[in-house]
Design a protein around this motif. Structure first.
Motif, PDB file in Angstrom:
ATOM      1  N   SER A 143      77.018  11.525  -7.195  1.00  0.00           N
ATOM      2  CA  SER A 143      75.559  11.444  -7.274  1.00  0.00           C
ATOM      3  C   SER A 143      75.004  12.795  -7.714  1.00  0.00           C
ATOM      4  CB  SER A 143      74.980  11.087  -5.907  1.00  0.00           C
ATOM      5  OG  SER A 143      75.218  12.152  -4.986  1.00  0.00           O
ATOM      6  N   PHE A 144      73.721  12.843  -8.038  1.00  0.00           N
ATOM      7  CA  PHE A 144      73.129  14.101  -8.476  1.00  0.00           C
ATOM      8  C   PHE A 144      73.196  15.158  -7.379  1.00  0.00           C
ATOM      9  CE2 PHE A 144      69.396  16.940  -9.000  1.00  0.00           C
ATOM     10  CZ  PHE A 144      69.843  17.603 -10.132  1.00  0.00           C
ATOM     11  N   GLU A 186      73.217  13.450 -16.206  1.00  0.00           N
ATOM     12  CA  GLU A 186      72.288  13.940 -15.175  1.00  0.00           C
ATOM     13  C   GLU A 186      71.614  15.250 -15.551  1.00  0.00           C
ATOM     14  OE1 GLU A 186      75.116  11.173 -13.107  1.00  0.00           O
ATOM     15  OE2 GLU A 186      75.254  12.733 -14.640  1.00  0.00           O
ATOM     16  N   ASN A 191      65.929  15.459 -18.823  1.00  0.00           N
ATOM     17  CA  ASN A 191      65.493  15.575 -17.431  1.00  0.00           C
ATOM     18  C   ASN A 191      65.575  17.041 -17.018  1.00  0.00           C
ATOM     19  OD1 ASN A 191      65.006  15.460 -14.661  1.00  0.00           O
ATOM     20  ND2 ASN A 191      66.077  13.510 -14.426  1.00  0.00           N
ATOM     21  N   GLN A 194      66.146  18.234 -13.317  1.00  0.00           N
ATOM     22  CA  GLN A 194      67.517  18.190 -12.803  1.00  0.00           C
ATOM     23  C   GLN A 194      68.376  19.283 -13.413  1.00  0.00           C
ATOM     24  OE1 GLN A 194      68.020  13.553 -11.342  1.00  0.00           O
ATOM     25  NE2 GLN A 194      69.276  14.285 -13.040  1.00  0.00           N
TER      26      GLN A 194
END
Length: 351
Positions: A143-144, A186, A191, A194
């Motif tokens: 996951s991030f 990600e 983005n 992030q």
């Protein structure tokens, strides 16, 4: 002095003065401070060197005598070694290796020759550049929030291993040529929030090891001011933490001679330094191995462009894999000859 009493009073006063001065200084500052390194960095990225040696490649001086490659580079004015780090690389001759363990060995070896060290984190198992920023296989399904921990822990782990071996790098690069971001998808620039968090995790891990290490954020096409303004305006808007703007400069890859673009490089260097109040550095440069005079002249011009940045904010120039001779690597932008000897182009780094 009128009498012994006056003399004694004078001596006691002087002693008290110096005791007071010393008591106000931290214990580790009682000695003369170590001067800050301000020498212009003239560097070589040599990630291929251990593999070259392992496959039996030999390096020779101009007189034909066999010699250690790092010493040959030092003899030509190189004072800085840049080393890339991959997370879990393969054993492929040209596109593998560069693990934490191999990086430590190379860094120790370079330090013993008095070299300054830059560590280049790709955050991948293989090449990361503008066209590809693949996550390490071990992080692929994370996951991030897990990726944030991965970046911090990997950076901290490698730098801790270096520190244990007695090496504290002068510079750490968080990501390699990242105009589109890193750790896709990600950390893509689609983005920015992030990406900024990922970059800041690398920064934080580095500063935890040693706050004096300078953190570099690195973008390609150093002559392209519009690209750099776009990237670093977004970095500023998203509170990315860094100390140095790193640039690549390869006239070959943009299909133009350096004479057409070096003025743009100098303009961009100066603009980055003033616009963001950062130091700047050409962390990758290269010219065609078989056009020795042109590569020499390009290096002279590049070094001059960086030195022309006001207020000593131009830190240095690093050649990418100068020793990566084409018969071994297939790479056309080395600065080495087929007889195992350094190209005269590297003489541009001599004082």
């Amino acid at each position: 002095m009128k009498n012994l009493k006056d003399k004694f009073y004078f001596i006691a006063t002087i002693a008290l003065f110096f005791t007071s001065c010393n008591s106000q200084m931290p214990a580790d500052q009682n000695l003369m401070p170590t001067p800050t390194v301000s020498t212009f960095a003239k560097g070589a990225d040599v990630g291929w060197l251990p593999q070259m040696e392992a496959t039996g490649y030999k390096f020779y001086n101009t007189d034909g005598s066999q010699k250690d490659c790092l010493q040959l580079l030092k003899d030509r004015g190189i004072n800085t070694i840049r080393l890339r780090v991959w997370v879990n690389p393969s054993n492929d001759k040209a596109s593998g290796h560069c693990s934490k363990e191999e990086t430590v060995v190379m860094a120790v070896r370079a330090k013993k020759l008095g070299m300054r060290i830059m560590i280049d984190f790709h955050y991948s198992d293989t090449w990361a550049d503008p066209a590809k920023q693949a996550k390490p296989a071990a992080w692929a399904n994370h996951s991030f929030s897990e990726l944030l921990n991965d970046v911090y822990n990997h950076t901290f782990d490698v730098l801790s291993a270096l520190k244990t071996a007695g090496v504290t790098p002068e510079w750490v690069q968080v990501g390699n040529e990242i105009p589109g971001g890193m750790l896709w998808p990600e950390g893509n620039t689609s983005n920015w929030s992030q990406l900024a968090q990922l970059l800041n995790k690398g920064y934080d891990a580095t500063k935890t090891i040693n706050p004096n290490i300078k953190v570099i954020v690195h973008v390609d096409e150093g002559n392209n001011n519009a690209k750099f303004r776009w990237f670093f305006d977004n970095a500023k808007a998203n509170n990315v933490k860094y100390d140095v703007i790193g640039l690549s400069y390869y006239p070959y890859w943009i299909k133009k001679d350096y004479k057409e673009t070096v003025a743009d490089l100098e303009f961009n260097l100066k603009d980055m330094a003033s616009r963001y109040n950062k130091e700047v550095m050409v962390v990758e440069v290269g010219g065609e191995y078989d056009k020795v005079q042109n590569t020499f002249d390009m290096l002279v011009a590049t070094i001059k462009a960086v030195k022309n940045v006001p207020n000593n904010k131009g830190l240095g120039v690093i050649y990418w894999e100068p020793q990566g001779e084409k018969s071994w690597s297939g790479y056309s932008l080395s600065a080495w000859q087929s007889d195992g000897k350094p190209s005269m182009a590297l003489d541009a780094f001599k004082e």
